[in-house]
Design an enzyme around this catalytic site. Structure first.
Site, PDB file in Angstrom:
ATOM      1  N   GLY B 201       0.776  -1.170  -0.052  1.00  0.00           N
ATOM      2  CA  GLY B 201      -0.074  -0.017   0.208  1.00  0.00           C
ATOM      3  C   GLY B 201       1.019   1.407   0.103  1.00  0.00           C
ATOM      4  O   GLY B 201       1.933   1.318  -0.549  1.00  0.00           O
ATOM      5  N   LEU B 227      -4.163  -5.651  -4.933  1.00  0.00           N
ATOM      6  CA  LEU B 227      -3.091  -4.621  -4.904  1.00  0.00           C
ATOM      7  C   LEU B 227      -1.905  -5.177  -4.203  1.00  0.00           C
ATOM      8  O   LEU B 227      -1.774  -5.577  -3.053  1.00  0.00           O
ATOM      9  CB  LEU B 227      -3.494  -3.538  -3.935  1.00  0.00           C
ATOM     10  CG  LEU B 227      -2.624  -2.319  -4.089  1.00  0.00           C
ATOM     11  CD1 LEU B 227      -2.561  -1.568  -5.397  1.00  0.00           C
ATOM     12  CD2 LEU B 227      -3.203  -1.229  -2.904  1.00  0.00           C
ATOM     13  N   ASP B 228      -0.719  -5.122  -4.789  1.00  0.00           N
ATOM     14  CA  ASP B 228       0.412  -5.632  -4.140  1.00  0.00           C
ATOM     15  C   ASP B 228       0.725  -7.035  -3.826  1.00  0.00           C
ATOM     16  O   ASP B 228       1.671  -7.304  -2.859  1.00  0.00           O
ATOM     17  CB  ASP B 228       1.157  -4.552  -3.141  1.00  0.00           C
ATOM     18  CG  ASP B 228       1.062  -3.393  -3.550  1.00  0.00           C
ATOM     19  OD1 ASP B 228       1.486  -3.028  -4.609  1.00  0.00           O
ATOM     20  OD2 ASP B 228       0.938  -2.398  -2.736  1.00  0.00           O
ATOM     21  N   GLU B 229      -0.115  -7.859  -4.334  1.00  0.00           N
ATOM     22  CA  GLU B 229      -0.213  -9.265  -4.189  1.00  0.00           C
ATOM     23  C   GLU B 229       0.143 -10.069  -5.488  1.00  0.00           C
ATOM     24  O   GLU B 229       0.239 -11.220  -5.260  1.00  0.00           O
ATOM     25  CB  GLU B 229      -1.673  -9.808  -3.713  1.00  0.00           C
ATOM     26  CG  GLU B 229      -2.056  -8.949  -2.375  1.00  0.00           C
ATOM     27  CD  GLU B 229      -1.231 -10.096  -1.305  1.00  0.00           C
ATOM     28  OE1 GLU B 229      -0.961 -10.932  -1.359  1.00  0.00           O
ATOM     29  OE2 GLU B 229      -1.850  -9.053  -0.093  1.00  0.00           O
TER      30      GLU B 229
END
Lengths: 284, 284, 284, 284
Positions: B201, B227-229
């Site tokens: 994040g 997100l960001d995964e």
């Protein structure tokens, strides 16, 4: 189920991989690991293969025999066959430094190293208590200017008596004699306390300090007749700065020496290396 | 001589390697690189192969056709065939940060990246001068709460118009829409300025500073809806200490972001990656 | 509020720190940063101090004057006083390699470097377009066997005309002449593409490849008359393996060269280094 | 000659450094090391000072007394005074993992750690033989759901009986009770086998494998009541790839755990750390 590791090198030719994998298929082997490498400059082909035999009609011994008389001959291969269930026997040579010896024996006792350690040989008596602490036979073979031949003879006798497969110099402060090097070609691992080829020879930390480097290193390599010129197995480094004294370099260096030597022992004992033209091919 | 790169994955089965190498032999290909990997947990086989065609009666196109109708079918393979002589087309998305954009364009101009960059897309006008400095078409597509659909539509039109193969988010500060992600599955590379999964994040350097970590990082990954995964491509780190302010973290981090993003671009453009189960298999 | 940076070195004596900090107290300065170091072997004291002047009756100029006539004299100090609000002027020397030049200019344009770049000097015309792309004056001063003196003269004229404070050799493939070294003592930064003192001189990546090292490096250092023997500023390394060709070494090395040179520029321009006995004291 | 280490923190005020160095001058001390740090956000001043007393009329005890009644009071300092000739006493807590214990005891026996190890405490009997091998008293204090209070009581009794200064958890698989944490605030060092704050809690290597990270890590930190949330002392990392299994992660991780824990022990025992706001200030 039986497991084996096969190391191959030969002139690069069309069809090698196909031939090897067809062979494994024929003996009902299951390839767990296969990696290959071609050194373009010299046109040499390298392969490492791990295999499990799924049908008991094929044993490591029978497969090895079969391999040697078929494609090994066809392709004029240099090859090594290792039964994965047999642990190699590793001799440790030490002088007076304790850190690498403690580290190796701690890892050994923790079950991290896939080796047997039948004996420790030293040119000094100092580290006998550590060997005893870990219940490993310790042999003191002093070296003087006049007894080199005798000392070497005694070393070789012991190595043969204990069926030693490879030797680790854990900061052993004595030149290895040519005869021993010949007998254990690419089977003697040394740890040098610098980032080779920088600072070969004696007192590398002092030289590094004097030169004002910002990074120090350690190098594990096979011993050859040229001092600190053998095939490099692994290297690692640590940052230093102007606040560090020579003693700090030595202390930080000990951590490097421990780690880099332990990695070399693992790679060698797990048959992950081949040597050519004074370099190593390391299959991770 | 024609060159191609072949990426394969399928259920692990006996005889795959033999079948593939026999096929290459048949089309008179010379294997320059072959690496394979088996994910034991899911029993999936992966292979990457680089090949040169030594006889002009076989072309990349004919070999591809031949492959698809023979062993690709037999082994139910997922596969990709790339002509090594064709450069992939890469779009860059940016917002206001300049460091990654300058780095990519500098490498591009130096000939380090095997790509074409047909266009740069941004939600701000700020970086247009840099695009012009390097003579690359720049398109401003602003994003507001209300025009998301329209913006996405315009992005996709441009990407298709310029035949873009993959997208690099060079610190693009905007969520990528699901439709675009779907169209470019495992083809959108993002750089996140932390060592994922730590600090996902916004404002990761501030969070890292607050937590008092001793090492900061950056992560390049493929964009997925979470997100960001997405699948991690590469990561790297840099030491920090109590003397470093948040601004120092940001400055050191920029070096990480540049390097880690550039490595991801190289790996992707040289077809060295495959994705499965939200992970990457990276053949070096 | 005015800021200054003070660098001191002198014979180590009792009471230096007390004297300096009392002095700062007297001029109503607020110490933002203070670090000291004693080189025990040579009994030399080093200090770096950053200070903000809280009372406008004291200016950097008046404090400097005061300092020079009081404790600087008492303790026989070598010292340097820098007004933090003045950016040093940095010349770039290049030949034909683009990667370091693009990197420096990208950072410069991004505002990462606290310098001004008034000019670029080259012994070739090749990189003029990059200089123009970034709007920086470019001067072509060819060097042949016969015009060395003339070339050096022209270089020095330009450096003086543009009030250059320090010089960065961004892969400049020409020996720096002794006269220039003397004029810019410890003010010419070079990037060497090896882990010094390993592989000095030409073609270090080729030598590293031949030796079979497992780690390559880059070194930034001040230029002295002895080639590649000057005080080391920073070093960094990257892992390599048997799969890497010389070209891979060169490509990975470029990333090292960029980063290690950029760090040296930052350290020098922020007045974070002192040199003694061919070593650097680097205050982070 | 007597040596001491002084650690100070207090509200940042003008004249602190001058006051302290004037004080050292007065007691005829020679400053060997001085480093300071100001945390700007909270306006806290930190200082670490090493000093040798050159005149025997001043002893560590008298200087300490003098200091506490003069400037320590004037500046409202928090401070610690350590006689450098006294080794701190370190207890080791273990469960069943051997690698960190062997590593610590090997370093201890090699004279690398400036501590005394009066006892080892474990919730299992398994590692008693290692304690005996190194001649260190071993106490088995089992922990069950029902005997927590009793177990904690016995731990504290032993720690007090042996005058333990700080505790090292060498992969101790038991939650430390709040009472013990309170008694040894910022004096209990844990090694967590991940790169915190990524993967706190149990089985971090499994989680790291599942996430597909390219780098794994280890973190040493002081124990606080929030699990894996205490002040971070040191961290380090190791590269992994798709070829590595969870077991490889664990094996590589062991090397990280050993090294990162050993560094924390050194930093703590050499009084190089201060803690504030759940962060560490580490003076190298």
């Amino acid at each position: 189920m039986q497991h084996f590791t096969l190391l191959i090198h030969c002139k690069d030719q069309k069809g090698i991989v196909a031939a090897v994998t067809n062979f494994i298929l024929k003996v009902e082997g299951n390839i767990i690991y296969l990696d290959q490498h071609v050194v373009v400059e010299q046109n040499i082909f390298f392969m490492r293969l791990e295999c499990e035999l799924t049908n008991t009609t094929h044993t490591v011994a029978s497969v090895k025999e079969d391999f040697s008389t078929s494609i090994a001959t066809d392709f004029k291969m240099s090859w090594e066959f290792y039964n994965k269930d047999l642990k190699p026997k590793m001799a440790i040579f030490v002088s007076k430094y304790t850190h690498c010896l403690y580290d190796i024996l701690g890892r050994y006792s923790s079950g991290e190293l896939n080796v047997e350690i039948p004996l420790i040989i030293s040119n000094h008596e100092d580290l006998r208590p550590i060997a005893e602490q870990f219940n490993i036979p310790f042999f003191h073979i002093p070296f003087t200017k006049d007894n080199k031949e005798e000392g070497e003879k005694r070393q070789i006798e012991l190595l043969q008596e204990f069926n030693v497969n490879f030797i680790v110099l854990a900061r052993y402060m004595q030149i290895i004699t040519p005869k021993l090097i010949e007998l254990y070609e690419n089977k003697i691992i040394n740890i040098h306390h610098s980032f080779l080829p920088a600072f070969p020879g004696a007192k590398p930390y002092h030289s590094a300090f004097k030169r004002g480097v910002k990074i120090i290193g350690a190098t594990s390599h096979y011993v050859t007749e040229e001092l600190d010129e053998g095939p490099i197995i692994d290297q690692d480094i640590s940052r230093v700065s102007h606040v560090n004294s020579v003693d700090d370099f030595i202390m930080k260096g000990k951590d490097l020496e421990r780690t880099v030597l332990a990695r070399a022992i693992k790679l060698h004992s797990e048959r992950k290396m081949m040597v050519y033209c004074n370099k190593t091919v390391v299959f991770y």
